[in-house]
Motif scaffolding. Structure first.
Motif, PDB file in Angstrom:
ATOM      1  N   GLU A  88       0.831  -1.210   0.000  1.00  0.00           N
ATOM      2  CA  GLU A  88       0.000   0.000   0.000  1.00  0.00           C
ATOM      3  C   GLU A  88       0.865   1.259   0.000  1.00  0.00           C
ATOM      4  N   VAL A  89       1.926   1.246   0.809  1.00  0.00           N
ATOM      5  CA  VAL A  89       2.804   2.424   0.895  1.00  0.00           C
ATOM      6  C   VAL A  89       3.536   2.647  -0.426  1.00  0.00           C
ATOM      7  N   TYR A  90       4.137   1.591  -0.955  1.00  0.00           N
ATOM      8  CA  TYR A  90       4.949   1.742  -2.169  1.00  0.00           C
ATOM      9  C   TYR A  90       4.099   2.051  -3.396  1.00  0.00           C
ATOM     10  N   LEU A  91       2.883   1.524  -3.450  1.00  0.00           N
ATOM     11  CA  LEU A  91       2.009   1.832  -4.580  1.00  0.00           C
ATOM     12  C   LEU A  91       1.649   3.321  -4.581  1.00  0.00           C
ATOM     13  N   ARG A  92       1.388   3.858  -3.393  1.00  0.00           N
ATOM     14  CA  ARG A  92       1.045   5.277  -3.301  1.00  0.00           C
ATOM     15  C   ARG A  92       2.249   6.174  -3.599  1.00  0.00           C
ATOM     16  N   ARG A  93       3.445   5.650  -3.367  1.00  0.00           N
ATOM     17  CA  ARG A  93       4.652   6.422  -3.676  1.00  0.00           C
ATOM     18  C   ARG A  93       5.135   6.183  -5.110  1.00  0.00           C
ATOM     19  N   ASN A  94       4.352   5.419  -5.869  1.00  0.00           N
ATOM     20  CA  ASN A  94       4.684   5.080  -7.261  1.00  0.00           C
ATOM     21  C   ASN A  94       5.998   4.312  -7.374  1.00  0.00           C
ATOM     22  N   LYS A  95       6.335   3.548  -6.332  1.00  0.00           N
ATOM     23  CA  LYS A  95       7.512   2.674  -6.357  1.00  0.00           C
ATOM     24  C   LYS A  95       7.023   1.283  -6.768  1.00  0.00           C
ATOM     25  N   TYR A  96       6.814   1.119  -8.083  1.00  0.00           N
ATOM     26  CA  TYR A  96       6.126  -0.075  -8.567  1.00  0.00           C
ATOM     27  C   TYR A  96       6.911  -1.366  -8.339  1.00  0.00           C
ATOM     28  N   LEU A  97       8.214  -1.307  -8.473  1.00  0.00           N
ATOM     29  CA  LEU A  97       9.007  -2.532  -8.290  1.00  0.00           C
ATOM     30  C   LEU A  97       9.008  -2.971  -6.826  1.00  0.00           C
ATOM     31  N   LEU A  98       9.070  -1.994  -5.907  1.00  0.00           N
ATOM     32  CA  LEU A  98       9.021  -2.347  -4.483  1.00  0.00           C
ATOM     33  C   LEU A  98       7.639  -2.878  -4.113  1.00  0.00           C
ATOM     34  N   PHE A 102      -2.876  -3.653  -8.582  1.00  0.00           N
ATOM     35  CA  PHE A 102      -1.557  -3.464  -9.182  1.00  0.00           C
ATOM     36  C   PHE A 102      -1.633  -3.616 -10.705  1.00  0.00           C
ATOM     37  N   ARG A 103      -2.456  -4.567 -11.151  1.00  0.00           N
ATOM     38  CA  ARG A 103      -2.625  -4.732 -12.595  1.00  0.00           C
ATOM     39  C   ARG A 103      -3.215  -3.453 -13.202  1.00  0.00           C
ATOM     40  N   GLN A 104      -4.189  -2.858 -12.538  1.00  0.00           N
ATOM     41  CA  GLN A 104      -4.749  -1.591 -13.012  1.00  0.00           C
ATOM     42  C   GLN A 104      -3.697  -0.490 -13.011  1.00  0.00           C
ATOM     43  N   ALA A 105      -2.871  -0.461 -11.954  1.00  0.00           N
ATOM     44  CA  ALA A 105      -1.867   0.605 -11.814  1.00  0.00           C
ATOM     45  C   ALA A 105      -0.801   0.525 -12.899  1.00  0.00           C
ATOM     46  N   VAL A 106      -0.308  -0.681 -13.203  1.00  0.00           N
ATOM     47  CA  VAL A 106       0.768  -0.790 -14.199  1.00  0.00           C
ATOM     48  C   VAL A 106       0.231  -0.656 -15.622  1.00  0.00           C
ATOM     49  N   ASN A 107      -1.069  -0.944 -15.796  1.00  0.00           N
ATOM     50  CA  ASN A 107      -1.652  -0.730 -17.125  1.00  0.00           C
ATOM     51  C   ASN A 107      -1.794   0.755 -17.431  1.00  0.00           C
ATOM     52  N   LYS A 108      -2.099   1.540 -16.368  1.00  0.00           N
ATOM     53  CA  LYS A 108      -2.198   2.993 -16.518  1.00  0.00           C
ATOM     54  C   LYS A 108      -1.442   3.654 -15.375  1.00  0.00           C
ATOM     55  N   PRO A 109      -0.083   3.638 -15.433  1.00  0.00           N
ATOM     56  CA  PRO A 109       0.719   4.162 -14.315  1.00  0.00           C
ATOM     57  C   PRO A 109       0.603   5.674 -14.166  1.00  0.00           C
ATOM     58  N   ALA A 110       0.659   6.125 -12.871  1.00  0.00           N
ATOM     59  CA  ALA A 110       0.615   7.568 -12.592  1.00  0.00           C
ATOM     60  C   ALA A 110       1.874   8.242 -13.126  1.00  0.00           C
ATOM     61  N   GLU A 111       3.000   7.515 -13.084  1.00  0.00           N
ATOM     62  CA  GLU A 111       4.261   7.994 -13.650  1.00  0.00           C
ATOM     63  C   GLU A 111       4.772   6.925 -14.612  1.00  0.00           C
ATOM     64  N   PRO A 112       5.266   7.326 -15.781  1.00  0.00           N
ATOM     65  CA  PRO A 112       5.740   6.330 -16.755  1.00  0.00           C
ATOM     66  C   PRO A 112       6.833   5.440 -16.172  1.00  0.00           C
ATOM     67  N   LEU A 113       6.740   4.155 -16.424  1.00  0.00           N
ATOM     68  CA  LEU A 113       7.759   3.208 -15.969  1.00  0.00           C
ATOM     69  C   LEU A 113       8.936   3.219 -16.942  1.00  0.00           C
ATOM     70  N   SER A 114      10.126   3.038 -16.406  1.00  0.00           N
ATOM     71  CA  SER A 114      11.297   2.913 -17.274  1.00  0.00           C
ATOM     72  C   SER A 114      11.190   1.604 -18.048  1.00  0.00           C
ATOM     73  N   VAL A 157       8.308  -6.009 -14.576  1.00  0.00           N
ATOM     74  CA  VAL A 157       6.885  -6.200 -14.271  1.00  0.00           C
ATOM     75  C   VAL A 157       6.271  -7.220 -15.218  1.00  0.00           C
ATOM     76  N   LYS A 158       6.617  -7.109 -16.497  1.00  0.00           N
ATOM     77  CA  LYS A 158       6.062  -8.008 -17.502  1.00  0.00           C
ATOM     78  C   LYS A 158       6.455  -9.455 -17.243  1.00  0.00           C
TER      79      LYS A 158
END
Length: 835
Positions: free
Chosen positions: A678-688, A713-725, A732-733
């Motif tokens: 919950e913490v890392y998702l809100r901080r946009n730390k997707y890998l953590l 998480f599936r919803q978040a990575v499909n439409k991330p708040a910040e672009p993933l490298s 993730v894939k």
């Protein structure tokens, strides 16, 4: 080089050092000021003055003065050493180590600087640096045994067993005569060397050396335990059998010795052919000692059928006839086996139906023993039906009421009645009943403590504190609560914080959880003194155990329980910053006209409160040196209600203080992984966040919270708040495949719902996911959630979680009242469902 001083001032300077060491700070401060009047830029004196100021809790002034001292004399090892001590006092160990190393460059052979550096390196687990520092100390003073031992410890902790043994061996070779048998340090060092050899994997050589010293060892019990253990591992079972029999002759109640003896005899409880032999073994020990409990209790673990029933009958009659109150707690672990549970229930109900109730095998009445046996049987049955694996609270209450008719002033019976009320969900009656039990024996600390705990469960914080005050030093600074903090009474702080959390007093809840985290910091810091103390006293094996325990300090249940709730609270603050201001939440419920009036009134009250706070601070400054009734200096609590903690601008960052130690040291705690996500998702730390998700999946792939978080998480990575490298996207894939990237999330959730149709937590998770995917399903979700109350296995806690879900969905009051009414109909005594 330090700046030179005239002889008079040099004498004064030495007195400053002595005053600091003897803690006569005012005298030392006066002497330092005398020197600085004539030599205002003398760096060493300024450094010593800063050290004294720091001891007088004037840390800011101390740092400023020490920096000035360094500017005046950058080449002084004293200034750098003091600077390191100042950094160590504020627990900034990296800066302290840098300062010590700088001091050592200027004074390479200083034993004090070397010692301080070595201790700090061990504290931060820099074992390579610790080895080097200890080697230098040994070269400077090779005549001291503790320097040799310390170097061996450094190699041992670093995992170099051969070198650790070599250092201890070299010291023994330097001895011109053998130490006396009464030399505790030598006895400990010998056993320590043997454990190093064993840990290196050479059990044969460890045993050989142990056999040479076992008779002379001052810790005979530990030496015999090691001998038995090594013999068993080496397969020398006849000798191991003798060793374990010697241990059992010393302590026949220690189950680990019996386990070792069984293995030495080659007996296996899973082998039916060995069961009779194992039973005979225990009976032989039971026949030797009429008071031995373990030899009579342990066979109940592996016996079955008629053999179990016979021995269980003998054991229960024996204990109940004596009126042993702990009989049920001692055998309740057997309830994991349904057949054994049924046999025990049948036996005890049989005793209860026996009119004579005498507890003897011959059914002969024997006066007082009969009454005692009858009460013991009824008490056992009350606990039996109150226990989670055999729960029938109605029957439990019937039995306990019978007992209270016989003995209304029994503390144990009243306490059990309170526990029955607690399990029924009536925390108010539970609190009242156990308070009555407490009043029956006001000198009993245990029942007093239990009473406070029940009062906290009923959200009676002030009443609980008053109860605890009967066994605290109330004259201490802060009164009873201050004493509970000083005693590090974590169970109380934890229950107190949870009670405030239930009452939505978030500041006080956060303050209590933070206090628990602070206690663990103190425990971590307290080990510092043992790095030198244990070496001086020669208690090396205990020291090694302590260091290894400290490495896993924060996997303690009290810490994880407080930390998960603190993190959840910070997450709520991040999602809704208005939680930090209850007034703001109340204002939102008013209409615009009333809100304007209320805001104006709130502004005036805020200004008044700010003025009162300013006056309080001025008064506190005036009373900085005031003392409590016990003579201790008062410590001003600048945030008694936790408002400053609550009004943080970076709640997710503050949550990391609790979260990171949990994830590092309690990786198998699934709740820690859940809140970490919950913490890392809100901080946009997707890998953590993904790491937490994967760890939770490894622990429990069917965890209800995991299902919900996977969909999110599936919803978040499909439409991330910040672009993933590109690299993060690739990870993730490859790693995140449940649910698949192209999955129909609604269908995926429906499958989960069907699969877990009889589990309330799983259904609640599925309904919440359905709401997240389609907010228009809210009405259907509310109806379905209400139906979960009909599930046979649902608990009060799970039903309460459903009520919290309705709050999360912002359901109407009518819906909540319907849900609450249906829950109240099922758990009629549960106070949580009463308006």
């Amino acid at each position: 080089m330090p700046q030179p001083l005239p002889s008079k001032e040099q004498t004064l300077f030495r007195s400053v050092v002595k005053c600091y060491e003897s803690k006569t700070y005012k005298k030392g401060l006066k002497a330092a000021e005398q020197i600085l009047k004539k030599h205002p830029n003398h760096g060493d004196t300024q450094a010593m003055k800063s050290l004294i100021l720091n001891s007088l809790n004037q840390g800011d002034e101390a740092f400023a003065l020490c920096k000035e001292a360094l500017r005046n004399d950058m080449r002084s090892h004293i200034c750098w050493h003091v600077y390191g001590l100042l950094w160590r006092s504020v627990h900034n160990y990296p800066e302290a180590i840098k300062s010590y190393k700088m001091a050592l460059r200027l004074e390479p052979n200083s034993p004090n600087i070397l010692r301080d550096l070595a201790l700090l390196q061990c504290q931060v687990r820099d074992y390579e640096g610790y080895i080097e520092s200890r080697r230098k100390m040994l070269q400077e003073r090779p005549q001291m045994r503790q320097n040799w031992t310390a170097l061996a410890v450094a190699h041992h902790l670093a995992g170099d067993y051969a070198e650790a043994e070599n250092v201890l061996q070299k010291y023994e070779e330097t001895l011109k005569r053998a130490p006396p048998k009464s030399d505790l340090e030598h006895s400990e060092a010998t056993l320590y060397k043997i454990t190093i050899i064993y840990e290196s994997g050479d059990t044969e050589r460890a045993l050989k050396q142990l056999e040479e010293v076992v008779r002379q060892s001052l810790d005979r019990g530990a030496a015999l335990e090691l001998k038995a253990k090594y013999l068993l591992e080496l397969g020398r079972k006849e000798e191991a059998e003798k060793a374990y029999r010697v241990l059992l002759s010393r302590n026949s109640e220690y189950r680990a010795y019996f386990d070792g003896l069984e293995k030495a005899l080659g007996l296996d409880r899973s082998n039916d052919a060995d069961i009779e032999k194992i039973d005979e073994l225990y009976q032989s020990f039971a026949s030797k000692n009429e008071r031995n409990d373990t030899a009579r209790r342990e066979p109940l673990e592996f016996l079955a059928g008629e053999a179990f029933k016979t021995q269980a009958d003998q054991y229960l009659r024996r204990k109940l006839a004596k009126g042993v109150p702990s009989t049920f707690p001692n055998i309740k672990s057997l309830y994991r086996d349904d057949e054994k549970k049924a046999v025990i229930e049948e036996l005890v109900l049989g005793y209860a139906s026996d009119k004579k109730m005498n507890g003897s095998a011959e059914d002969e009445s024997n006066g007082d023993t009969s009454d005692r046996f009858e009460q013991s049987v009824l008490y056992f049955l009350a606990q039996h039906y109150n226990y989670v694996r055999s729960r029938d609270l109605k029957k439990a209450m019937e039995y306990i009421d019978k007992l209270l008719e016989m003995d209304p002033k029994s503390v144990d019976y009243n306490q059990t009645k309170a526990r029955i009320y607690k399990h029924a969900g009536d925390v108010q009656k539970a609190s009242e009943t156990i308070n009555h039990a407490r009043e029956l024996d006001e000198r009993d600390r245990y029942i007093n403590t239990k009473c406070a705990k029940y009062q906290l469960r009923n959200n009676e914080n002030e009443t609980a504190l008053n109860t605890m005050s009967k066994f605290t030093r109330n004259e201490t600074v802060g009164g009873p609560l201050g004493d509970l903090h000083d005693m590090q009474c974590m169970w109380y702080l934890l229950e107190d914080g949870e009670a405030y959390l239930r009452q939505h007093k978030y500041g006080l809840a956060l303050k209590r959880f933070t206090a628990i985290a602070d206690i663990f910091v103190v425990w971590y810091e307290d080990q510092f003194d043992f790095h030198s103390f244990s070496l001086r006293k020669g208690q090396i094996r205990a020291y090694i155990d302590m260091v290894r325990w400290e490495d896993h300090l924060r996997d303690h249940p009290f810490f994880t329980r407080a930390a998960t709730q603190a993190v959840e609270l910070y997450i709520q603050l991040a999602d809704n910053p208005k939680l930090s201001s209850k007034d703001q939440l109340d204002l939102e419920k008013l209409d615009p006209t009333e809100r304007k009036k209320a805001e104006k009134k709130a502004k005036k009250e805020r200004e008044k409160a700010e003025k009162a706070e300013a006056d309080r601070k001025a008064a506190a400054a005036a009373k900085a040196n005031a003392k409590g009734d016990d003579g201790e200096t008062k410590k001003e609590d600048t945030d008694p209600t936790g408002e400053k903690l609550l009004q943080t601008e970076k709640p997710l960052k503050d949550a990391l203080r609790f979260l990171q130690p949990m994830l590092e040291l309690s990786p198998k705690n699934i709740k820690a992984q859940n809140v970490g996500f919950e913490v890392y998702l809100r901080r946009n730390k997707y890998l953590l966040a993904l790491k937490c998700l994967q760890s939770a999946r490894e622990l429990d792939p069917e965890n209800p919270k995991l299902h919900e978080q996977s969909v999110r998480f599936r919803q978040a990575v499909n439409k991330p708040a910040e672009p993933l490298s590109s690299q993060a996207s690739q990870v993730v894939k490859q790693s995140f495949t449940t649910p698949p990237a192209d999955a129909d999330l609604k269908a995926y959730n429906s499958d989960f719902l069907t699969k877990h149709a009889q589990s309330a937590p799983h259904l609640q998770s599925a309904y919440n996911v359905r709401y997240l995917l389609d907010s228009s399903s809210k009405g259907q979700n509310e109806k379905d959630l209400k139906k979960t109350l009909e599930l046979p296995e649902i608990t009060i806690e799970e039903a309460q979680a459903g009520l919290a879900l309705l709050d999360e969905w912002k359901s109407g009051q009518e819906v909540k009242d319907d849900y609450r009414a249906k829950a109240a109909a099922r758990w009629s005594q549960a106070t949580v469902f009463k308006n």
